[in-house]
Write a protein that holds these residues in place. Sequence first.
Motif, PDB file in Angstrom:
ATOM      1  N   TYR A  51      -2.997  -0.014  -5.314  1.00 24.24           N
ATOM      2  CA  TYR A  51      -3.705  -1.378  -4.957  1.00 24.24           C
ATOM      3  C   TYR A  51      -3.061  -1.815  -3.766  1.00 24.24           C
ATOM      4  N   SER A  52      -3.744  -2.790  -3.432  1.00 26.50           N
ATOM      5  CA  SER A  52      -3.365  -3.785  -2.176  1.00 26.50           C
ATOM      6  C   SER A  52      -3.584  -5.048  -2.564  1.00 26.50           C
ATOM      7  N   LEU A  99      -5.740 -17.744  -8.726  1.00 28.30           N
ATOM      8  CA  LEU A  99      -7.013 -17.211  -9.199  1.00 28.30           C
ATOM      9  C   LEU A  99      -6.628 -15.804  -8.522  1.00 28.30           C
ATOM     10  N   LEU A 100      -7.071 -14.569  -9.091  1.00 25.53           N
ATOM     11  CA  LEU A 100      -6.951 -13.318  -8.877  1.00 25.53           C
ATOM     12  C   LEU A 100      -8.526 -13.041  -8.663  1.00 25.53           C
ATOM     13  N   ILE A 101      -8.778 -12.325  -7.448  1.00 25.48           N
ATOM     14  CA  ILE A 101     -10.070 -11.529  -7.411  1.00 25.48           C
ATOM     15  C   ILE A 101      -9.918 -10.358  -6.993  1.00 25.48           C
ATOM     16  N   THR A 102     -10.609  -9.391  -7.440  1.00 23.95           N
ATOM     17  CA  THR A 102     -10.728  -8.107  -7.384  1.00 23.95           C
ATOM     18  C   THR A 102     -11.765  -7.563  -6.495  1.00 23.95           C
ATOM     19  N   ASN A 103     -11.670  -6.995  -5.396  1.00 24.78           N
ATOM     20  CA  ASN A 103     -12.777  -6.438  -4.665  1.00 24.78           C
ATOM     21  C   ASN A 103     -12.593  -4.881  -4.786  1.00 24.78           C
ATOM     22  N   GLY A 104     -13.417  -4.041  -4.354  1.00 23.50           N
ATOM     23  CA  GLY A 104     -13.659  -2.768  -4.322  1.00 23.50           C
ATOM     24  C   GLY A 104     -13.849  -1.983  -5.641  1.00 23.50           C
ATOM     25  N   THR A 105     -14.066  -2.820  -6.565  1.00 24.61           N
ATOM     26  CA  THR A 105     -14.585  -1.991  -7.743  1.00 24.61           C
ATOM     27  C   THR A 105     -16.151  -2.429  -8.057  1.00 24.61           C
ATOM     28  N   GLU A 113       0.905  -0.967  -0.111  1.00 26.36           N
ATOM     29  CA  GLU A 113      -0.014  -0.009  -0.004  1.00 26.36           C
ATOM     30  C   GLU A 113       0.759   1.329   0.028  1.00 26.36           C
ATOM     31  N   ASP A 114       0.540   2.347  -0.686  1.00 24.38           N
ATOM     32  CA  ASP A 114       1.236   3.706  -0.955  1.00 24.38           C
ATOM     33  C   ASP A 114       0.478   4.660  -0.063  1.00 24.38           C
ATOM     34  N   SER A 115       0.970   5.087   0.936  1.00 26.80           N
ATOM     35  CA  SER A 115       0.371   6.002   1.866  1.00 26.80           C
ATOM     36  C   SER A 115       0.077   7.631   1.277  1.00 26.80           C
ATOM     37  N   SER A 116       0.735   7.656   0.075  1.00 28.64           N
ATOM     38  CA  SER A 116       0.493   8.843  -0.804  1.00 28.64           C
ATOM     39  C   SER A 116      -0.807   8.958  -1.369  1.00 28.64           C
ATOM     40  N   GLU A 122      -6.982   5.980   0.644  1.00 23.96           N
ATOM     41  CA  GLU A 122      -8.099   5.387  -0.568  1.00 23.96           C
ATOM     42  C   GLU A 122      -7.164   4.464  -1.588  1.00 23.96           C
ATOM     43  N   ILE A 123      -7.185   3.248  -1.526  1.00 17.49           N
ATOM     44  CA  ILE A 123      -6.809   2.373  -2.533  1.00 17.49           C
ATOM     45  C   ILE A 123      -7.959   1.864  -3.601  1.00 17.49           C
ATOM     46  N   ARG A 124      -7.520   1.901  -4.844  1.00 14.24           N
ATOM     47  CA  ARG A 124      -8.651   1.849  -6.022  1.00 14.24           C
ATOM     48  C   ARG A 124      -8.978   0.015  -6.122  1.00 14.24           C
TER      49      ARG A 124
END
Length: 106
Positions: free
Chosen positions: A52-53, A76-82, A9-12, A17-19
């Motif tokens: 991203y996280s 398997l990659l799962i993306t949440n938050g979208t 995670e980037d605190s900048s 907020e992480i997309r």
Amino acid sequence: MKTEQWLQEDSSQNEGEIRYQLRLFITGASPNSTRAVDNLTAFCENNLPGNYSLEVIDVYQQPAVAQTEQIIALPLLITNGTETKRRLVGDMSDTQKLFRYFSLTP
């Protein structure tokens, strides 16, 4: 084998907020799993830096999580938050698929 999990995670980012909230499910230290982690990490660092996280989940160590997510193929990659939960299977070596998955332009 101990569970391989980490969060990047980037605190900048605006107010932390992480997309993209990514979960990569793998099977131990198999060659396919190792490639998937390496390929996805490199892609994200080059194309989504600080946006991203990533959580890597070894299904051998956490089988209940795999069952909850109804996983049938790995890695398997799962993306949440979208808007929708998205899935991508494979070793993440096809960068064109990753660009489409994230709706990015190469």
